[in-house]
Each structure stands twice: as structure tokens, then as C-alpha cells.
Enzyme design. Structure first.
Site, PDB file in Angstrom:
ATOM      1  N   ASN A 203      27.524 -43.956 -40.366  1.00 34.42           N
ATOM      2  CA  ASN A 203      26.336 -43.269 -40.880  1.00 34.42           C
ATOM      3  C   ASN A 203      26.478 -41.748 -40.866  1.00 34.42           C
ATOM      4  O   ASN A 203      26.094 -41.069 -41.817  1.00 34.42           O
ATOM      5  CB  ASN A 203      25.087 -43.701 -40.100  1.00 34.42           C
ATOM      6  CG  ASN A 203      25.189 -43.440 -38.615  1.00 34.42           C
ATOM      7  OD1 ASN A 203      26.281 -43.399 -38.046  1.00 34.42           O
ATOM      8  ND2 ASN A 203      24.059 -43.265 -37.965  1.00 34.42           N
TER       9      ASN A 203
ATOM     10  N   CYS B  68      20.567 -43.607 -36.018  1.00 36.01           N
ATOM     11  CA  CYS B  68      20.099 -44.328 -34.838  1.00 36.01           C
ATOM     12  C   CYS B  68      18.787 -43.760 -34.320  1.00 36.01           C
ATOM     13  O   CYS B  68      18.027 -44.460 -33.643  1.00 36.01           O
ATOM     14  CB  CYS B  68      21.155 -44.291 -33.751  1.00 36.01           C
ATOM     15  SG  CYS B  68      21.655 -42.613 -33.277  1.00 36.01           S
TER      16      CYS B  68
ATOM     17  N   GLU C 152      26.348 -44.978 -27.168  1.00 39.93           N
ATOM     18  CA  GLU C 152      25.099 -44.645 -27.856  1.00 39.93           C
ATOM     19  C   GLU C 152      24.907 -45.736 -28.886  1.00 39.93           C
ATOM     20  O   GLU C 152      25.635 -45.803 -29.878  1.00 39.93           O
ATOM     21  CB  GLU C 152      25.186 -43.255 -28.479  1.00 39.93           C
ATOM     22  CG  GLU C 152      23.826 -42.711 -28.907  1.00 39.93           C
ATOM     23  CD  GLU C 152      23.422 -43.184 -30.286  1.00 39.93           C
ATOM     24  OE1 GLU C 152      22.595 -44.137 -30.377  1.00 39.93           O
ATOM     25  OE2 GLU C 152      23.923 -42.639 -31.268  1.00 39.93           O
TER      26      GLU C 152
ATOM     27  N   GLU D 153      25.777 -37.887 -23.105  1.00 37.12           N
ATOM     28  CA  GLU D 153      26.748 -36.883 -23.521  1.00 37.12           C
ATOM     29  C   GLU D 153      25.992 -35.650 -23.977  1.00 37.12           C
ATOM     30  O   GLU D 153      24.793 -35.690 -24.225  1.00 37.12           O
ATOM     31  CB  GLU D 153      27.667 -37.429 -24.621  1.00 37.12           C
ATOM     32  CG  GLU D 153      28.529 -38.599 -24.150  1.00 37.12           C
ATOM     33  CD  GLU D 153      29.660 -38.949 -25.112  1.00 37.12           C
ATOM     34  OE1 GLU D 153      30.202 -38.035 -25.756  1.00 37.12           O
ATOM     35  OE2 GLU D 153      29.985 -40.146 -25.214  1.00 37.12           O
TER      36      GLU D 153
END
Length: 511
Positions: A180, A313, A279, A492
Site C-alpha cells: 500500500n 492501515c 505493524e 518503532e
């Protein structure tokens, strides 16, 4: 080393230019990048299709197990050699050179990113490439300024002991990135990994392989030693993804993608107890209070629901609106959805690209149909558009909004990853928090209100990793990024990235 770096740079420039250039009637071939050079694979190849019109953009060579092993061994040699021993100042300087060179080739990166994903060229110019540049500069600054904790401990008899920590590379890191935001997320991981002295083997998505090849060229011409950055193309099971995550020479895995794939990777690294940074998916909520600035809110919701065709996301798929303004918000957001312009990426009027693939469109459409079956009222969209002009072979879908769903319905519980959201009314603050938190995911939320106390209060009550107030997707690269629940493991960003990509050795000296 200077001579070797120059040779590697020349080779990489020639190969990556061939990999990323137009090739007339013959699509370019994308190969693996291992130990400082582009190499052929003995595995199969596949066609990388253009999501805009279904045409073949490139032929990609799949890395077999032997080539993945070769890449990991090259990374290990570079870790044990020049790069693993490079001082912090040298690493930071290289990251800054990389940022400069991406800027020099800004348009090439933007066009490659747009061509792979189908996203508007304007978006690649405004977001993807600038963030790639910022990632390298931010982590150069972070590692240059990073200190190491030390403690002076009093002992009996007036003696003391000095404890201090030494930061060392985690090792060979597998970097697995999605389709993405391929360049943004690739550099988000590679920059801190290299800053900490690690070497990497990258497995880009099979849907978006080009930017990883272009970055290989830039890293090589910036002076990164051969083997410190490697790229293997392929898929997940029984392909490069599995070969890489199960390889005994990999010391850690950083992954962005679906929660299901994250679970698979955890099983792969469990026997060797390797650290992971994940993630993963999201089913993010926005909460709109009646006192919100509705123009600001509607503009923010239009971004958070429809940006990148909903393929982020962090995108909002659930919108909870206080009842007095529910109808106004629903109508206003539907108007903004209807004003989106689907079209070719290089058309300045285009606001919205296609989904990444026909397979992904089929998945998103299945949720459109499911919403209908479960009693949703479709405010706008819900179908495949007819665009003409050669675009109808692409992976296009209509931006879509629903009302009438509840948290018990599957379209409200499962990540769809498309340009769609459901709007649900609420009456009290506690109800809004309960509805927003009723999910197995926990990545992001957005709260819209002009009441500053309420904004702080509700944002802190959200069970998420990122909680915005009166904005969305606003990032400081020093802040922690990650989720809870099915949305991931670890954080992160800034010093949090250094914590994952480093191992600390405590040294204790009795004085």
C-alpha cells in the site's frame, strides 16, 4: 572499499535503470539484488500487472531458497565486515547521502511508486517520496544523537561500580513490507536498521517490487558496502517470504501487513526465539462529538476514510457520530465521497486510484455485498464503476458509505482495507468510547471535538497505539508507532526503533 563501492554503484545503476525503465513492447525484468549486484534467480517468474488498466508492467523473478540463503549469507558477511564495524558518524553520513540522492531522483521514485500501486502521481509526490527522504534524515539524526545509559553504583566500603550500556546491531534483519505504501514503509524500516549497523534482506510485496530495486541503486551509489542491503522477490508460503523468515541466519523480523501473516511469521521464528516488530491490521474508529468543527471534521474524515483508496492501515472504517449531528455528518461525508475523481494517476484531476489488484477488489466487494445482506443502507457507492478509456480492466471500486450496521455485523468487525466506512450514532461519551473499543484491533483512532478537555480525555481512553485529536495521519517521526491486539507487537519511531534494531550489552566495572 572506495573502489568496490564505485564498481557496485555502476553495476547497480545500470541494472536498476533497466529494471525500472520502459521497455517498449517487452516489459522490464525485475531481479533480486544480492551482495551488491542484480542477479538472476532459478525460480519462476510472474507478471506484475498495472492495477489501473490490467496491463503487464514488469516480469518479476521469484527468488528460490538457494538465492534467499545467498542473500542472508551476504548480509552476514557485511555485518561481520565493513558495515557492522562502521562508526555511528559514518552510518549517519551515509543515511544523509541516501536522502539527498532520493531527492535528486525524486520524480523517478514518484513515477515508480505510482505505476506499481496505481495511486495518483500527486500523492506519490506529496507523501510517499517526501516521507522516504524524511525517514533517512530523521534516523540519521536519531542515531547521531543517541546516548547510552550509565549508572554509578555505591558499594560497601566507599567503593563504586560503573554500569554502562553498549549498543550493538541486532544482526541480519528480514524486512517484509506491504504494497500500500511500499517506499514509505520500506524506508521506515531500512533507515533505522542501517542506522544501528544492521544488514538487511528485503522482501517487498509481489505487487509492488520496483521501489526496492530503485533503493538498491541509491544505497549502492551512496557508498553502502555490498551485502548490507539485499532484495529478494517472491510470495509468502513456499516462497521467498517463508524461506526468509525460517532462515536460521536471520536475527530478527520487521513486518508490516495483515494480522494473519503476522501470526504465520511468529510461528516461523518461534523455534529460534527471534525478536519481531509487527505493524498489522486495523479496524480504526473515528468519534465525532456534536461540538466538533464540522467542516474540519468532514475534511479529516474524507481523508481518513478514502486516502489511498482506503488502503492504509490507519484508515477509518468505523465512524461514530453524536446523534444531534449524525444526519449532517452522514450527508456531508457522502457529498465528499461523491466528489472524488477516479482516473489515471497522471491526470491532475484524479483524487482516487484503483485497488491494488483484482483479487483484492474481489475481497472488498464481498464486504460490500455482505453489508447489503446484513441490512446496511448504502449512502453512496457500493459497486464497480464504469470508467471507459481503457480503465475497465483495472481494479477500480466505488468509494462507499453505510448506515444501519452495528458492531455485531461482520463489516464492522473485520478489516476491509478499501474506501469504505460505516456511520453509527451514539448518545454519550462513555458509549462512544465503548463502541470504539469494541474490536480485536487497536491501531489508531481519531477524536473530533472543540472541547479540549474532552479531546484529551477520550483520546487517552482509546485502546490504540495512535490516538489523534482533530487531525489524522499527522506524524512526528520521533514518536512511537504501533498497535495493540491484532494490530501488532512493539513500537518503532525515533528511539523506539533503535531499541528494536539494537542489542544492548551492559558493562559493569568495579572501581
Amino acid at each position: 572499499m572506495a573502489t568496490g563501492a564505485a564498481t557496485t554503484s555502476t553495476t547497480a545503476r545500470q541494472e536498476a535503470s533497466r529494471a525500472s525503465s520502459d521497455a517498449g513492447t517487452s516489459p522490464p525484468v525485475l531481479r533480486a539484488f544480492v551482495d551488491g549486484a542484480f542477479v538472476d534467480s532459478a525460480g519462476a517468474s510472474w507478471d506484475k500487472l498495472d492495477p489501473v488498466d490490467g496491463s503487464v508492467r514488469a516480469r518479476v523473478q521469484e527468488a528460490d531458497a538457494a538465492l534467499v540463503d545467498r542473500a542472508v549469507r551476504a548480509a552476514r558477511a557485511a555485518l561481520d565486515g565493513a558495515w557492522g564495524a562502521a562508526p555511528v558518524a559514518q552510518r549517519a553520513a551515509l543515511l544523509r547521502r541516501v536522502a539527498d540522492r532520493i531527492e535528486e531522483r525524486f520524480e523517478q521514485f514518484a513515477r515508480a511508486e505510482s505505476a506499481d500501486t496505481g495511486k495518483p502521481l500527486a500523492q506519490a509526490r506529496e507523501l510517499d517520496v517526501p516521507r522516504a527522504v524524511a525517514n533517512f534524515r530523521a534516523f540519521a539524526d536519531t542515531i547521531a544523537a543517541a546516548g547510552q545509559p550509565s549508572f554509578l553504583t555505591d558499594l560497601e566500603g566507599g567503593r563504586q561500580a560503573l554500569n554502562y550500556a553498549v549498543r550493538k546491531p541486532l544482526g541480519v534483519v528480514a524486512v517484509i513490507v506491504p504494497w500500500n505504501l511500499p517506499l514509505l514503509l520500506l524506508t521506515w524500516k531500512v533507515a533505522p536498521a542501517l542506522a544501528c549497523g544492521n544488514t538487511v534482506v528485503v522482501k517487498p510485496s509481489e505487487q509492488t517490487p520496483t521501489s526496492a530495486a530503485l533503493l538498491a541503486e541509491v544505497l549502492a551509489e551512496s557508498g553502502l558496502p555490498a551485502g548490507a542491503y539485499n532484495v529478494v522477490h517472491g510470495f509468502g508460503p513456499a516462497s521467498a517470504g517463508q524461506f526468509l523468515t525460517e532462515h536460521p541466519g536471520v536475527d530478527g523480523v520487521t513486518f508490516t501487513g495483515s494480522s494473519a501473516t503476522g501470526s504465520t511469521i511468529m510461528r516461523a521464528v518461534a523455534p529460534r526465539v527471534r525478536p519481531v516488530s509487527f505493524e498489522l491490521g486495523g479496524k480504526n474508529a473515528a468519534v465525532v462529538f456534536a461540538d466538533a468543527d464540522l467542516e474540519l471534521t468532514l475534511a479529516g474524515l474524507a481523508r481518513s476514510v478514502f486516502a489511498n483508496t482506503g488502503q492504509v492501515c490507519l484508515c477509518t472504517e468505523r465512524v461514530y457520530v453524536e446523534r444531534p449531528v449524525f444526519d449532517e455528518v452522514a450527508a456531508g461525508l457522502a457529498d465528499r465521497a461523491g466528489a472524488l475523481r477516479l482516473g489515471r494517476p497522471d491526470d491532475p484531476a484524479t483524487t482516487t486510484g484503483p485497488l491494488i489488484s483484482a483479487e483484492h477488489r474481489a475481497k472488498v466487494l464481498s464486504y460490500y455485498r455482505l453489508a447489503d445482506e446484513q441490512g446496511a443502507e448504502t449512502l453512496v457507492g457500493g459497486n464497480v464503476p464504469v470508467l471507459g478509456g481503457g480503465l475497465d480492466h483495472g481494479s477500480w471500486i466505488e468509494p462507499t458509505l453505510w448506515t444501519g450496521l452495528t458492531n455485531a455485523d461482520r463489516p464492522m468487525r473485520e478489516e476491509i482495507f478499501g474506501p469504505c466506512a460505516a456511520l453509527v450514532p451514539f448518545d454519550t461519551e462513555d458509549e462512544a468510547v465503548r463502541l470504539a473499543g469494541d474490536t480485536d484491533y487497536g491501531l489508531a483512532s481519531a477524536v473530533w471535538t472543540t472541547n479540549l478537555s474532552r479531546g484529551h480525555r477520550v483520546a487517552q481512553r482509546m485502546r490504540v497505539g495512535l490516538s489523534w485529536v482533530n487531525t489524522w495521519f499527522l506524524r512526528d517521526l520521533r514518536s512511537p508507532f504501533g498497535g495493540v491486539g491484532l494490530s501488532g507487537i512493539g513500537r518503532e519511531g525515533g528511539a523506539h526503533s533503535l531499541d528494536f534494531y539494537s542489542e544492548l550489552t551492559n558493562v559493569c566495572v568495579a572501581l
